[in-house]
Enzyme design. Structure first.
Site, PDB file in Angstrom:
ATOM      1  N   GLN A   9      -4.622   3.617  18.384  1.00  0.00           N
ATOM      2  CA  GLN A   9      -5.736   3.420  17.457  1.00  0.00           C
ATOM      3  C   GLN A   9      -6.615   2.281  17.949  1.00  0.00           C
ATOM      4  O   GLN A   9      -6.063   1.232  18.282  1.00  0.00           O
ATOM      5  CB  GLN A   9      -5.206   3.144  16.045  1.00  0.00           C
ATOM      6  CG  GLN A   9      -4.595   4.401  15.445  1.00  0.00           C
ATOM      7  CD  GLN A   9      -4.178   4.259  13.992  1.00  0.00           C
ATOM      8  OE1 GLN A   9      -3.647   5.178  13.397  1.00  0.00           O
ATOM      9  NE2 GLN A   9      -4.394   3.117  13.394  1.00  0.00           N
ATOM     10  N   ARG A  68       3.193   7.422  11.203  1.00  0.00           N
ATOM     11  CA  ARG A  68       2.631   6.924  12.460  1.00  0.00           C
ATOM     12  C   ARG A  68       2.391   8.109  13.392  1.00  0.00           C
ATOM     13  O   ARG A  68       3.228   9.014  13.495  1.00  0.00           O
ATOM     14  CB  ARG A  68       3.578   5.929  13.150  1.00  0.00           C
ATOM     15  CG  ARG A  68       3.577   4.534  12.510  1.00  0.00           C
ATOM     16  CD  ARG A  68       2.230   3.816  12.615  1.00  0.00           C
ATOM     17  NE  ARG A  68       2.223   2.510  11.995  1.00  0.00           N
ATOM     18  CZ  ARG A  68       1.749   2.255  10.768  1.00  0.00           C
ATOM     19  NH1 ARG A  68       1.244   3.213  10.014  1.00  0.00           N
ATOM     20  NH2 ARG A  68       1.755   1.019  10.300  1.00  0.00           N
ATOM     21  N   HIS A 114      -7.492   6.060  10.079  1.00  0.00           N
ATOM     22  CA  HIS A 114      -6.373   5.424   9.360  1.00  0.00           C
ATOM     23  C   HIS A 114      -6.885   4.663   8.127  1.00  0.00           C
ATOM     24  O   HIS A 114      -7.301   3.507   8.221  1.00  0.00           O
ATOM     25  CB  HIS A 114      -5.661   4.471  10.322  1.00  0.00           C
ATOM     26  CG  HIS A 114      -4.326   4.014   9.852  1.00  0.00           C
ATOM     27  ND1 HIS A 114      -3.389   3.461  10.680  1.00  0.00           N
ATOM     28  CD2 HIS A 114      -3.749   4.027   8.627  1.00  0.00           C
ATOM     29  CE1 HIS A 114      -2.308   3.149   9.991  1.00  0.00           C
ATOM     30  NE2 HIS A 114      -2.520   3.471   8.734  1.00  0.00           N
ATOM     31  N   ASN A 138       0.815  -1.222   0.000  1.00  0.00           N
ATOM     32  CA  ASN A 138       0.000   0.000   0.000  1.00  0.00           C
ATOM     33  C   ASN A 138       0.845   1.267   0.000  1.00  0.00           C
ATOM     34  O   ASN A 138       0.347   2.349   0.296  1.00  0.00           O
ATOM     35  CB  ASN A 138      -1.004  -0.014   1.168  1.00  0.00           C
ATOM     36  CG  ASN A 138      -0.329  -0.209   2.512  1.00  0.00           C
ATOM     37  OD1 ASN A 138       0.873  -0.057   2.631  1.00  0.00           O
ATOM     38  ND2 ASN A 138      -1.103  -0.540   3.529  1.00  0.00           N
TER      39      ASN A 138
HETATM   40  P1  NAD Z   1      10.306   1.761   3.509  1.00  0.00           P
HETATM   41  O1  NAD Z   1      10.915   0.720   4.359  1.00  0.00           O
HETATM   42  O2  NAD Z   1      10.339   1.598   2.030  1.00  0.00           O
HETATM   43  O3  NAD Z   1      10.941   3.189   3.828  1.00  0.00           O
HETATM   44  C1  NAD Z   1      11.259   3.604   5.105  1.00  0.00           C
HETATM   45  C2  NAD Z   1      12.392   4.650   4.993  1.00  0.00           C
HETATM   46  O4  NAD Z   1      12.562   5.258   6.273  1.00  0.00           O
HETATM   47  C3  NAD Z   1      13.737   4.040   4.595  1.00  0.00           C
HETATM   48  O5  NAD Z   1      14.238   4.716   3.473  1.00  0.00           O
HETATM   49  C4  NAD Z   1      14.596   4.275   5.827  1.00  0.00           C
HETATM   50  O6  NAD Z   1      15.956   4.496   5.528  1.00  0.00           O
HETATM   51  C5  NAD Z   1      13.946   5.501   6.426  1.00  0.00           C
HETATM   52  N1  NAD Z   1      14.254   5.690   7.851  1.00  0.00           N
HETATM   53  C6  NAD Z   1      14.063   4.814   8.859  1.00  0.00           C
HETATM   54  N2  NAD Z   1      14.443   5.350  10.025  1.00  0.00           N
HETATM   55  C7  NAD Z   1      14.873   6.593   9.760  1.00  0.00           C
HETATM   56  C8  NAD Z   1      15.394   7.633  10.563  1.00  0.00           C
HETATM   57  N3  NAD Z   1      15.534   7.491  11.887  1.00  0.00           N
HETATM   58  N4  NAD Z   1      15.732   8.783   9.954  1.00  0.00           N
HETATM   59  C9  NAD Z   1      15.590   8.936   8.615  1.00  0.00           C
HETATM   60  N5  NAD Z   1      15.100   7.989   7.799  1.00  0.00           N
HETATM   61  C10 NAD Z   1      14.754   6.824   8.370  1.00  0.00           C
HETATM   62  O7  NAD Z   1       8.798   1.870   4.005  1.00  0.00           O
HETATM   63  P2  NAD Z   1       7.549   2.591   3.292  1.00  0.00           P
HETATM   64  O8  NAD Z   1       6.776   1.625   2.468  1.00  0.00           O
HETATM   65  O9  NAD Z   1       8.007   3.851   2.669  1.00  0.00           O
HETATM   66  O10 NAD Z   1       6.664   2.904   4.598  1.00  0.00           O
HETATM   67  C11 NAD Z   1       7.158   3.783   5.594  1.00  0.00           C
HETATM   68  C12 NAD Z   1       6.218   3.799   6.782  1.00  0.00           C
HETATM   69  O11 NAD Z   1       4.968   4.387   6.406  1.00  0.00           O
HETATM   70  C13 NAD Z   1       5.809   2.424   7.332  1.00  0.00           C
HETATM   71  O12 NAD Z   1       6.777   1.883   8.180  1.00  0.00           O
HETATM   72  C14 NAD Z   1       4.534   2.742   8.065  1.00  0.00           C
HETATM   73  O13 NAD Z   1       4.807   3.189   9.381  1.00  0.00           O
HETATM   74  C15 NAD Z   1       3.948   3.888   7.257  1.00  0.00           C
HETATM   75  N6  NAD Z   1       2.800   3.413   6.432  1.00  0.00           N
HETATM   76  C16 NAD Z   1       1.561   3.971   6.667  1.00  0.00           C
HETATM   77  C17 NAD Z   1       0.468   3.518   5.941  1.00  0.00           C
HETATM   78  C18 NAD Z   1      -0.911   4.117   6.141  1.00  0.00           C
HETATM   79  O14 NAD Z   1      -1.900   3.477   5.813  1.00  0.00           O
HETATM   80  N7  NAD Z   1      -1.006   5.339   6.629  1.00  0.00           N
HETATM   81  C19 NAD Z   1       0.608   2.489   4.997  1.00  0.00           C
HETATM   82  C20 NAD Z   1       1.894   2.001   4.760  1.00  0.00           C
HETATM   83  C21 NAD Z   1       2.975   2.442   5.492  1.00  0.00           C
END
Ligand code: NAD
Length: 398
Positions: free
Chosen positions: A313, A284, A332, A146
């Site tokens: 949540q 989050r 959400h 997603n």
């Molecule tokens: P991803 O793993 O592709 O990307 C995460 C990125 O965060 C990576 O590039 C990583 O290097 C970076 N990162 C981690 N810790 C960091 C820090 N301390 N400082 C800087 N950068 C940091 O994941 P994604 O698919 O892009 O998803 C990211 C997040 O979005 C998920 O973990 C989830 O919490 C959230 N999400 C929300 C929904 C929603 O429905 N709202 C859906 C999917 C994901």
């Protein structure tokens, strides 16, 4: 085996008899070439509600034909909840970030048979990852399922907040026509500085989608993107979050929640933002300090805050983000469109098929494996837990 599946409630009016669209568009691959989920078979119709209790992620036939027991419930908060009671002899738990079953250390320790926690979606911070590592419970999620759904939501929220869509829509719905009221907080996005904190799957997609709006794009991530991508999108890389927030009109947050990012946007960091900036947080809720966000909207330090993620949540009825000024919050939802549900239901089935056949689960899906962070978990998370305070979810009143 016993599989406990915690899903959100059915629609208040019961399961739909028909849907707005008859079919979903066909998507061949994710943007980086990764394949969509590849289960051997599915027992659901893509485009139907799968993430709620009656949808059962389309898993019942598959699991029961193979002799497993499936328990599905939405009752998840408090020690007396159905989920807490069913957990004690469960082998596998499936939960979704939209309606998270908080797997705290205490809960993990109440379940000696637990082998795997599957996130039907992305973001496994509702699991105490440290406790999972300590007890050799694997944690897996349906990476990429997603990410694009969310980046579409981010674009929608950037435009709707900067242009002040909500005020204008409310005027139209209420029978009014005061144009000055409708535009006194309305701007163009063109020319603005837009930055993402993290440029992983979602953050990078949001940057790409914003590029045609003729904006200046910025990012901060602990992993730098390739020079080719930086050049293609004319990106400015920042080596700290402080440097990024000082120059951006809009900041979108796209890191996972883990100990390094919990409470990152506190009063101090928000005070370092460009005055009047907007925050879009679909990552989050706990990455932003609840009270600091509300205070900054009151003072004008922030012009708007939108997103779809809260902590805990469901958000308590009196959560301050429900009533603070200039917010564009949704429950959400961004990652659980009907389109996304079809992908994460198929991905969950792929994971279960691999698990039962003793085949390796894709590396991209792994967060914790064999007692350590692994795969996407090793790339995107840090060790520890972000589940403290989750018991407050009990305060939600139906
Ligand atoms: P991803 O793993 O592709 O990307 C995460 C990125 O965060 C990576 O590039 C990583 O290097 C970076 N990162 C981690 N810790 C960091 C820090 N301390 N400082 C800087 N950068 C940091 O994941 P994604 O698919 O892009 O998803 C990211 C997040 O979005 C998920 O973990 C989830 O919490 C959230 N999400 C929300 C929904 C929603 O429905 N709202 C859906 C999917 C994901």
């Amino acid at each position: 085996m016993k599989i406990l599946c915690v899903l959100y409630d059915d629609p208040t009016t019961g399961m739909p008899e028909s849907y707005a669209l008859e079919t979903l568009p066909v998507i061949e691959k994710y943007p980086d070439g990764m394949t969509l989920p590849t289960p051997e078979k599915i027992d659901f119709k893509p485009g139907e509600l799968l993430g709620c209790v009656s949808g059962e992620l389309g898993l019942r036939k598959f699991l029961e034909d193979a002799g497993h027991t499936l328990v599905v419930t939405s009752d998840k908060d408090g020690d007396d909840s159905v989920a807490a009671k069913e957990l004690v002899d469960a082998d596998i738990v499936i939960s979704q970030p939209f309606w998270p079953f908080y797997l705290t250390r205490q809960r993990i320790e109440s379940a000696p048979k637990l082998k795997m926690a599957i996130t039907a979606g992305i973001g496994s911070d509702h699991v105490d990852l440290q406790a999972a590592m300590d007890h050799n419970v694997d944690v897996v999620e349906v990476t990429y399922c997603n990410s694009i759904s969310v980046s579409e939501h981010i674009v929608m929220m950037i435009l709707s907040m900067v242009r002040d869509y909500h005020t204008q829509h409310a005027i139209a719905k209420s029978g009014g026509w005061n144009i000055a009221d409708a535009v006194k907080r309305s701007y163009d996005v063109e020319g603005m500085h837009i930055g993402t904190v993290a440029a992983g799957r979602i953050g990078l997609s949001a940057l790409r989608k914003m590029k045609p709006f003729d904006v200046h794009l910025h990012y901060f991530d602990r992993h730098r993107l390739s020079a080719d991508i930086e050049e293609e999108l004319n990106l400015t890389f920042h080596d700290s979050v402080e440097s990024l927030v000082a120059v951006c009109d809009v900041v979108t947050i796209n890191t996972p929640l883990h100990p390094e990012t919990e409470n990152l946007f506190d009063e101090v960091l928000i005070s370092k933002m460009k005055k009047g900036a907007y925050i879009i947080n679909t990552a989050r809720g706990k990455i932003c300090n609840r009270e600091a966000v509300a205070a900054a909207l009151e003072s004008g330090q922030l012009s708007g805050y939108a997103g779809d993620v809260w902590f805990p949540q469901p958000a308590p009825n009196d959560h301050i983000w429900r009533t603070m000024p200039h917010h564009g919050m949704t429950p959400h939802t961004s990652g659980t469109t009907l389109s996304a549900q079809a992908r994460y239901a198929a991905g969950t089935r792929e994971i279960l098929e691999c698990f039962f056949a003793d085949k390796p689960i894709r590396d991209e899906y792994l967060i914790v494996h064999g007692g350590d962070l692994a795969g996407t978990g090793a790339h995107s998370y840090s060790k520890g837990s972000a589940t403290s305070g989750s018991e407050e979810a009990q305060n939600y009143k139906k």
